[in-house]
Design an enzyme around this catalytic site. Structure first.
Site, PDB file in Angstrom:
ATOM      1  N   GLY A   1      -8.932   2.621  -0.580  1.00 40.31           N
ATOM      2  CA  GLY A   1      -8.219   3.703  -1.265  1.00 40.31           C
ATOM      3  C   GLY A   1      -9.111   4.931  -1.376  1.00 40.31           C
ATOM      4  N   GLY A   2      -9.735   5.107  -2.531  1.00 42.08           N
ATOM      5  CA  GLY A   2     -10.532   6.305  -2.829  1.00 42.08           C
ATOM      6  C   GLY A   2     -11.514   6.686  -1.727  1.00 42.08           C
TER       7      GLY A   2
ATOM      8  N   GLY B   1      -9.437   1.139  -7.686  1.00 49.51           N
ATOM      9  CA  GLY B   1      -9.712   2.455  -8.279  1.00 49.51           C
ATOM     10  C   GLY B   1     -10.586   2.409  -9.524  1.00 49.51           C
TER      11      GLY B   1
ATOM     12  CD  GLU C   1      -2.116   2.455  -6.687  1.00 49.81           C
ATOM     13  OE1 GLU C   1      -1.650   3.115  -5.753  1.00 49.81           O
ATOM     14  OE2 GLU C   1      -3.335   2.313  -6.881  1.00 49.81           O
TER      15      GLU C   1
ATOM     16  CB  SER D   1     -13.935  -0.592  -6.259  1.00 49.32           C
ATOM     17  OG  SER D   1     -13.099  -0.043  -7.254  1.00 49.32           O
TER      18      SER D   1
ATOM     19  CG  HIS E   1      -0.873  -0.727  -3.311  1.00 47.03           C
ATOM     20  ND1 HIS E   1      -1.120  -0.347  -4.605  1.00 47.03           N
ATOM     21  CD2 HIS E   1      -2.034  -0.557  -2.632  1.00 47.03           C
ATOM     22  CE1 HIS E   1      -2.386   0.064  -4.698  1.00 47.03           C
ATOM     23  NE2 HIS E   1      -2.956  -0.057  -3.510  1.00 47.03           N
TER      24      HIS E   1
ATOM     25  CG  ASN F   1      -3.190   3.276   0.122  1.00 52.73           C
ATOM     26  OD1 ASN F   1      -2.439   4.232   0.307  1.00 52.73           O
ATOM     27  ND2 ASN F   1      -3.054   2.448  -0.900  1.00 52.73           N
ATOM     28  CD1 TRP F   2      -5.968   8.316   3.674  1.00 51.23           C
ATOM     29  CD2 TRP F   2      -4.923  10.257   4.083  1.00 51.23           C
ATOM     30  NE1 TRP F   2      -6.471   8.822   4.842  1.00 51.23           N
ATOM     31  CE2 TRP F   2      -5.836  10.014   5.120  1.00 51.23           C
ATOM     32  CE3 TRP F   2      -4.152  11.412   4.129  1.00 51.23           C
ATOM     33  CZ2 TRP F   2      -6.002  10.890   6.194  1.00 51.23           C
ATOM     34  CZ3 TRP F   2      -4.316  12.284   5.189  1.00 51.23           C
ATOM     35  CH2 TRP F   2      -5.242  12.021   6.205  1.00 51.23           C
ATOM     36  CE  LYS F   3      -4.958   3.905  -3.914  1.00 51.06           C
ATOM     37  NZ  LYS F   3      -5.281   3.212  -5.120  1.00 51.06           N
TER      38      LYS F   3
ATOM     39  CD  GLU G   1      -5.333  -3.439  -1.990  1.00 49.62           C
ATOM     40  OE1 GLU G   1      -6.130  -2.741  -1.398  1.00 49.62           O
ATOM     41  OE2 GLU G   1      -4.344  -2.989  -2.586  1.00 49.62           O
TER      42      GLU G   1
HETATM   43  C1  PEP Z   1      -6.007   0.502  -2.768  1.00 55.41           C
HETATM   44  O1  PEP Z   1      -5.348   1.232  -3.481  1.00 55.41           O
HETATM   45  O2  PEP Z   1      -5.470  -0.156  -1.861  1.00 55.41           O
HETATM   46  C2  PEP Z   1      -7.444   0.444  -3.001  1.00 55.41           C
HETATM   47  C3  PEP Z   1      -8.112  -0.549  -2.488  1.00 55.41           C
HETATM   48  O3  PEP Z   1      -7.972   1.448  -3.773  1.00 55.41           O
HETATM   49  P1  PEP Z   1      -9.528   1.713  -4.070  1.00 55.41           P
HETATM   50  O4  PEP Z   1     -10.286   1.496  -2.775  1.00 55.41           O
HETATM   51  O5  PEP Z   1      -9.596   3.136  -4.525  1.00 55.41           O
HETATM   52  O6  PEP Z   1      -9.948   0.738  -5.110  1.00 55.41           O
END
Ligand code: PEP
Length: 252
Positions: free
Chosen positions: A236-237, A175, A99, A215, A97, A9-11, A169
């Site tokens: 994500g990151g 993040g 967010e 994470s 999600h 997930n590049w956001k 999640e």
């Molecule tokens: C996400 O936003 O779906 C996610 C898992 O982010 P991160 O890996 O950066 O915690």
């Protein structure tokens, strides 16, 4: 069928040229890998979907969107519909999600509509659920996740829910650099699988993929993925750098 999946997930990250470079790097690296029953999914921002689906046609990854609006067309300025995604050969779409729940006030009913709309157009929803830190501290995390599933997912029929991927999640892990431990992830994934078994059937619960997100990185992925109920990750990151993302793919 239950699949092992790593989805990135590049956001809201990357310029067009950066996106082009990252997709090309992932595509090239996957050429050398045998994926068998594993799926690798890239979820770039909307403007880069065409670039990504074009490369995906010749590659071993699939493409997902990060959002969708639950109508086929109409006066919804700025939104993107399931038929648009389907017509671009987008195969997955993230919904629920944290967010989007937080910044865009997306509630259970709206997410239920998104699920229906995606399934109608043969797009696999990656349905995210998870508790915030205060809810975990208050030991309400199981109840919170159960409510999210009850209110948005469990209206689906058996043959519909079998086409959904669930992503657990925990919001406190997204993040933050603080991942759920392998035990915490396994405990929640087993709980979710149990809810699916109770609502539908044991067979169906064993066929559904449940991903962990929060994470997840090159260092902790192997331990998280080694749990019997963790079928991969929503990343994500660590999906923004090809080496990190591919190390997670290799941990699957
Ligand atoms: C996400 O936003 O779906 C996610 C898992 O982010 P991160 O890996 O950066 O915690």
């Amino acid at each position: 069928m239950r699949k092992k999946i790593v989805a990135g997930n590049w956001k809201m990250n990357k310029t067009f040229l950066e996106a082009e470079e990252l997709v090309a790097q992932v595509a090239e690296a996957l050429e050398k890998r045998k994926l068998d029953n594993k799926a690798v999914v890239l979820c770039p921002p909307f403007p880069y979907l065409e670039l990504t689906t074009d490369i995906a046609k010749e590659s071993k990854f699939q493409v997902g969107a990060q959002n969708v609006y639950p109508e086929d067309n109409g006066a919804y300025t700025g939104e993107v519909s399931p038929p648009m995604l389907e017509s671009m050969e987008v195969e997955y779409c993230i919904i629920g999600h944290s967010e989007r729940r937080k910044y865009f006030a997306e509630n259970h009913d709206f997410l239920a509509r998104k699920l229906d709309a995606l399934l109608k157009h043969n797009i696999i929803p990656i349905f995210c659920c998870g508790e915030v830190l205060s809810e975990r501290k208050a030991k309400k995390h199981f109840k919170v996740v159960e409510t999210q599933l009850n209110e948005s997912l469990f209206h689906l029929k058996k043959d519909e829910v079998s086409n959904v991927v669930i992503a657990y999640e925990p919001v406190w892990a997204i993040g933050t650099g603080v991942n759920a431990t392998a035990e915490e992830a396994q405990e929640m994934h087993a709980f979710i699988r149990g809810l699916v078994a109770k609502k539908y059937s044991k067979k169906l619960s064993e066929e559904i993929s449940i991903l962990y997100g929060g994470s997840c990185n090159a260092k902790n992925a192997k331990e998280l993925f080694s749990n019997p109920d963790v079928d991969g990750g929503l990343i994500g990151g660590a999906s923004l750098k090809s080496e990190d993302f591919l190390a997670i793919v290799d941990a699957l």
